[in-house]
Design a protein around this motif. Sequence first.
Motif, PDB file in Angstrom:
ATOM      1  N   ASN A  80       0.847  -1.241  -0.170  1.00 31.13           N
ATOM      2  CA  ASN A  80      -0.064   0.140   0.198  1.00 31.13           C
ATOM      3  C   ASN A  80       0.757   1.415  -0.001  1.00 31.13           C
ATOM      4  O   ASN A  80       0.305   2.259   0.076  1.00 31.13           O
ATOM      5  N   LEU A  81       1.971   1.214  -0.183  1.00 33.26           N
ATOM      6  CA  LEU A  81       3.018   2.237  -0.034  1.00 33.26           C
ATOM      7  C   LEU A  81       4.083   2.005  -1.035  1.00 33.26           C
ATOM      8  O   LEU A  81       5.064   0.858  -0.813  1.00 33.26           O
ATOM      9  N   ALA A  82       4.560   2.956  -1.984  1.00 33.93           N
ATOM     10  CA  ALA A  82       5.733   2.564  -3.108  1.00 33.93           C
ATOM     11  C   ALA A  82       5.854   3.921  -3.702  1.00 33.93           C
ATOM     12  O   ALA A  82       4.968   4.684  -3.934  1.00 33.93           O
ATOM     13  N   PRO A  83       7.037   4.067  -4.181  1.00 30.57           N
ATOM     14  CA  PRO A  83       7.379   5.121  -5.023  1.00 30.57           C
ATOM     15  C   PRO A  83       6.857   5.217  -6.258  1.00 30.57           C
ATOM     16  O   PRO A  83       6.674   4.143  -6.838  1.00 30.57           O
ATOM     17  N   ALA A  84       6.614   6.492  -6.797  1.00 27.60           N
ATOM     18  CA  ALA A  84       6.236   6.654  -8.120  1.00 27.60           C
ATOM     19  C   ALA A  84       7.300   7.833  -8.757  1.00 27.60           C
ATOM     20  O   ALA A  84       7.219   8.944  -8.436  1.00 27.60           O
ATOM     21  N   PHE A  85       8.446   7.244  -9.099  1.00 23.54           N
ATOM     22  CA  PHE A  85       9.659   8.364  -9.467  1.00 23.54           C
ATOM     23  C   PHE A  85       9.809   8.482 -10.942  1.00 23.54           C
ATOM     24  O   PHE A  85      10.615   9.151 -11.304  1.00 23.54           O
ATOM     25  N   ALA A  86       9.100   7.833 -11.900  1.00 23.15           N
ATOM     26  CA  ALA A  86       9.235   8.049 -13.148  1.00 23.15           C
ATOM     27  C   ALA A  86       8.851   9.612 -13.619  1.00 23.15           C
ATOM     28  O   ALA A  86       8.170  10.305 -12.926  1.00 23.15           O
ATOM     29  N   GLY A  87       9.578  10.148 -14.527  1.00 24.60           N
ATOM     30  CA  GLY A  87       9.275  11.473 -14.991  1.00 24.60           C
ATOM     31  C   GLY A  87       9.895  12.645 -14.295  1.00 24.60           C
ATOM     32  O   GLY A  87       9.508  13.816 -14.654  1.00 24.60           O
ATOM     33  N   GLN A  88      10.637  12.244 -13.105  1.00 20.70           N
ATOM     34  CA  GLN A  88      10.854  13.431 -12.107  1.00 20.70           C
ATOM     35  C   GLN A  88      12.042  14.455 -12.881  1.00 20.70           C
ATOM     36  O   GLN A  88      12.097  15.616 -12.731  1.00 20.70           O
ATOM     37  N   GLU A  89      12.664  13.748 -13.996  1.00 22.67           N
ATOM     38  CA  GLU A  89      13.790  14.599 -14.728  1.00 22.67           C
ATOM     39  C   GLU A  89      13.118  15.773 -15.639  1.00 22.67           C
ATOM     40  O   GLU A  89      13.722  16.725 -15.828  1.00 22.67           O
ATOM     41  N   ALA A  90      11.938  15.501 -15.882  1.00 25.81           N
ATOM     42  CA  ALA A  90      11.291  16.351 -16.768  1.00 25.81           C
ATOM     43  C   ALA A  90      11.010  17.419 -16.054  1.00 25.81           C
ATOM     44  O   ALA A  90      11.072  18.565 -16.323  1.00 25.81           O
ATOM     45  N   ALA A  91      10.346  17.212 -14.718  1.00 24.88           N
ATOM     46  CA  ALA A  91       9.898  18.479 -13.652  1.00 24.88           C
ATOM     47  C   ALA A  91      11.287  18.886 -13.505  1.00 24.88           C
ATOM     48  O   ALA A  91      11.308  20.176 -13.338  1.00 24.88           O
ATOM     49  N   TRP A  92      12.363  18.319 -13.228  1.00 24.93           N
ATOM     50  CA  TRP A  92      13.544  18.923 -13.069  1.00 24.93           C
ATOM     51  C   TRP A  92      14.104  19.834 -13.918  1.00 24.93           C
ATOM     52  O   TRP A  92      14.500  20.980 -13.646  1.00 24.93           O
ATOM     53  N   GLN A  93      14.036  19.367 -15.245  1.00 23.32           N
ATOM     54  CA  GLN A  93      14.327  20.176 -16.295  1.00 23.32           C
ATOM     55  C   GLN A  93      13.779  21.556 -16.349  1.00 23.32           C
ATOM     56  O   GLN A  93      14.340  22.688 -16.591  1.00 23.32           O
ATOM     57  N   ARG A  94      12.350  21.259 -15.863  1.00 24.51           N
ATOM     58  CA  ARG A  94      11.533  22.620 -16.001  1.00 24.51           C
ATOM     59  C   ARG A  94      12.264  23.684 -14.863  1.00 24.51           C
ATOM     60  O   ARG A  94      12.303  24.789 -15.040  1.00 24.51           O
ATOM     61  N   VAL A  95      12.331  23.314 -13.671  1.00 21.59           N
ATOM     62  CA  VAL A  95      12.965  23.998 -12.608  1.00 21.59           C
ATOM     63  C   VAL A  95      14.323  24.671 -13.128  1.00 21.59           C
ATOM     64  O   VAL A  95      14.512  25.939 -12.771  1.00 21.59           O
ATOM     65  N   TYR A  96      15.200  23.797 -13.559  1.00 19.76           N
ATOM     66  CA  TYR A  96      16.471  24.205 -13.673  1.00 19.76           C
ATOM     67  C   TYR A  96      16.377  25.364 -14.835  1.00 19.76           C
ATOM     68  O   TYR A  96      17.174  26.524 -14.709  1.00 19.76           O
ATOM     69  N   ARG A  97      15.501  25.247 -16.003  1.00 20.73           N
ATOM     70  CA  ARG A  97      15.343  26.290 -17.083  1.00 20.73           C
ATOM     71  C   ARG A  97      14.784  27.310 -16.422  1.00 20.73           C
ATOM     72  O   ARG A  97      15.353  28.654 -16.604  1.00 20.73           O
ATOM     73  N   SER A  98      14.007  27.465 -15.492  1.00 22.11           N
ATOM     74  CA  SER A  98      13.215  28.438 -14.965  1.00 22.11           C
ATOM     75  C   SER A  98      14.160  29.362 -14.166  1.00 22.11           C
ATOM     76  O   SER A  98      14.070  30.445 -13.638  1.00 22.11           O
ATOM     77  N   LEU A  99      15.061  28.742 -13.437  1.00 19.40           N
ATOM     78  CA  LEU A  99      16.303  29.205 -12.671  1.00 19.40           C
ATOM     79  C   LEU A  99      17.330  29.903 -13.513  1.00 19.40           C
ATOM     80  O   LEU A  99      18.120  30.633 -12.936  1.00 19.40           O
TER      81      LEU A  99
END
Length: 674
Positions: free
Chosen positions: A103-122
């Motif tokens: 009933n508890l597990a990571p969902a880690f896919a796709g995080q690099e896409a979010a990081w890329q957006r954050v890095y670009r915004s910085l």
Amino acid sequence: DTYRLRSPPGAAVAVEVTGSSGVAAAAGLYRYLRDFCGCHLSWSGAQLRLPEPLPRLRDEIRVSAAGRYRYYQNACTQSYSYAWWDWARWEREIDWMALSGINLAPAFAGQEAAWQRVYRSLGLNQSEIDAYFTGPAFLAWNRMGNLRGWAGPLPPAWHLKQLYLQYRIVERMRSLGMMTVLPAFAGHVPRGVLRVFPRVNATRLGGWSHFDCTYSCTYLLDPEDPMFQVIGTLFLKELIREFGTDHVYSADTFNEMTPLSSDPAYLSRVSNAVFRSMAGADPEALWLMQGWLFQHQPDFWQPAQVRALLHGVPLGRMIVLDLFAESKPVYQWTESFYGQPFIWCMLHNFGGNHGLFGTVEAINRGPVAARRFPNSTMVGTGLVPEGIEQNDMVYELMNELGWSQEPLDLPAWVTRYAERRYGAPNAAAASAWRLLLRSVYNCTGVCVNHNRSPLVRRPSLHMDTELWYNASDVYEAWRLLLSAGAELGTSPTFRYDLVDVTRQAAQQLVSEYYLSIRRAFQSHALPELLTAGGVLVYDLLPELDSLLSSHSLFLLGRWLESARAVATSDQEAEQYELNARNQVTLWGPNGNILDYANKQLGGLVLDYYGVRWSLFVSALVESLNSGSPFHQDQFNQAVFQVERGFIYNKKRYPAVPAGDTLEISRKLFLKYYP
């Protein structure tokens, strides 16, 4: 979590399953299928022949889970096992998770896409981002700040596909009542952040494992620096906006990395900064942290340091995974993590290695003992293997223990397991499993399941052939399983187990031939060296390769083709295949973590391990013939060319099995059974 099974009056409905959550109901359904219909579900196959009519229950059954959480997945599993998965494979896994009661597990896919957006915004540019992300097969260690840039960059299509997968993963998990764990900011940043913010306070960490600063030595932001909160909160808000949240977040700041200072005040500041960046985006945040660091570097993590790191977070707002509790539990020497809740986890597997292994007594009794520990803060059990699709029995047992208040009768349990797995009772198969249970699956003491067999390691004159069990028990289990072949041979799970047990027997035989080779060389007996070396290189290893090639789950081609299938261009396909090949062999540009993720796969045994052994035997023969000593350093340089050559050989390996498993196993048995 609680489930209830009952057979309502009247013949229309055989059994009614209800649960406090979707996961609880699914676990109740699997309980009915398993215990009353004799069914079985695992990574290596399913046996779902239902009896006609469906059995009714005499009495109502009510079961409550032993703890709040049943957790699954390790940060490394994302790379060792899931790297190339498509949605169909993910969907099957999530269904297995639900039926297993997780009933508890990571969902880690796709995080690099979010990081890329954050890095670009910085203000970072694309080349700075590309220099930071690793290739897909190594992202687990990029996320934990161990590596940067190796086998990268990530193509734009990778980000799109992973985002699409993540949407479906979180939707499916939540629809079944699971809590998803999302990634959070642990403090590691790309070098580009220092260009954009020249006054930021960041320190370059040392190299990780056997990597130098070419691909390691990432930057860690000082916890007091205002940018820590800015970046951490920005990233988490981006993720929550995209995927929603169940308020549980994962971050590992010091995974196998020595902190800059052992000062307790500093360590508290770091953990407090990580937590505050989570709470800034989600006031209900709960931090899930892997407790691997405490037992991995016990000299650094003394009680004062552990307490400081844990108490930097309000009590109850962190859950620690006691990651290797079956062998090296941390809760016992930290007064139950000084009051922070923890999950008792079975790590079991390193690097996704093949090899029969288990610590069944430890996992049968460990969780019960942890719950009874004075002032215990245990809140559940977990499965945290670095790689999956191996040793199904151990995971089925651990999943069952998550719903059990007391230890199980293991010999009786494994007898029923064999019957369910193959769909029919068979005395020989049951005897084989009881033998395996008491031997290869019952490692006691501190057991670390890295496959160190000479088969899968770079040859030398100083190889480890120690076993924690009697080799004769595996040979006898092999004989018993083969004798059940006439009755059970049509069962897919039986064929998988026959490959796996034959493979284990062959692995033991490789050690015995290695010892003969070493003895012959050391006593200058050239004829004996030629005989033992010849049998190993020209018969045993090719026979093992053909055995593995007869089953789809033991094919190198399946791993490589799954990597190529993710690609959207030939260039991507080449990059992904090199990622996949490197991970299971050199693990780095120069064999940095050589053979850590070794696998026994059809194609790999012949063209990688076999070629190494051939070179080794030739070098020893040449040494005896010429009277010159064997130099390991010279051999290592020569064999590195062979290892590297395999990664770039461009050979396409079949993704479809060939040959009859039973026939090949029988042939090996008739030749080699001791």
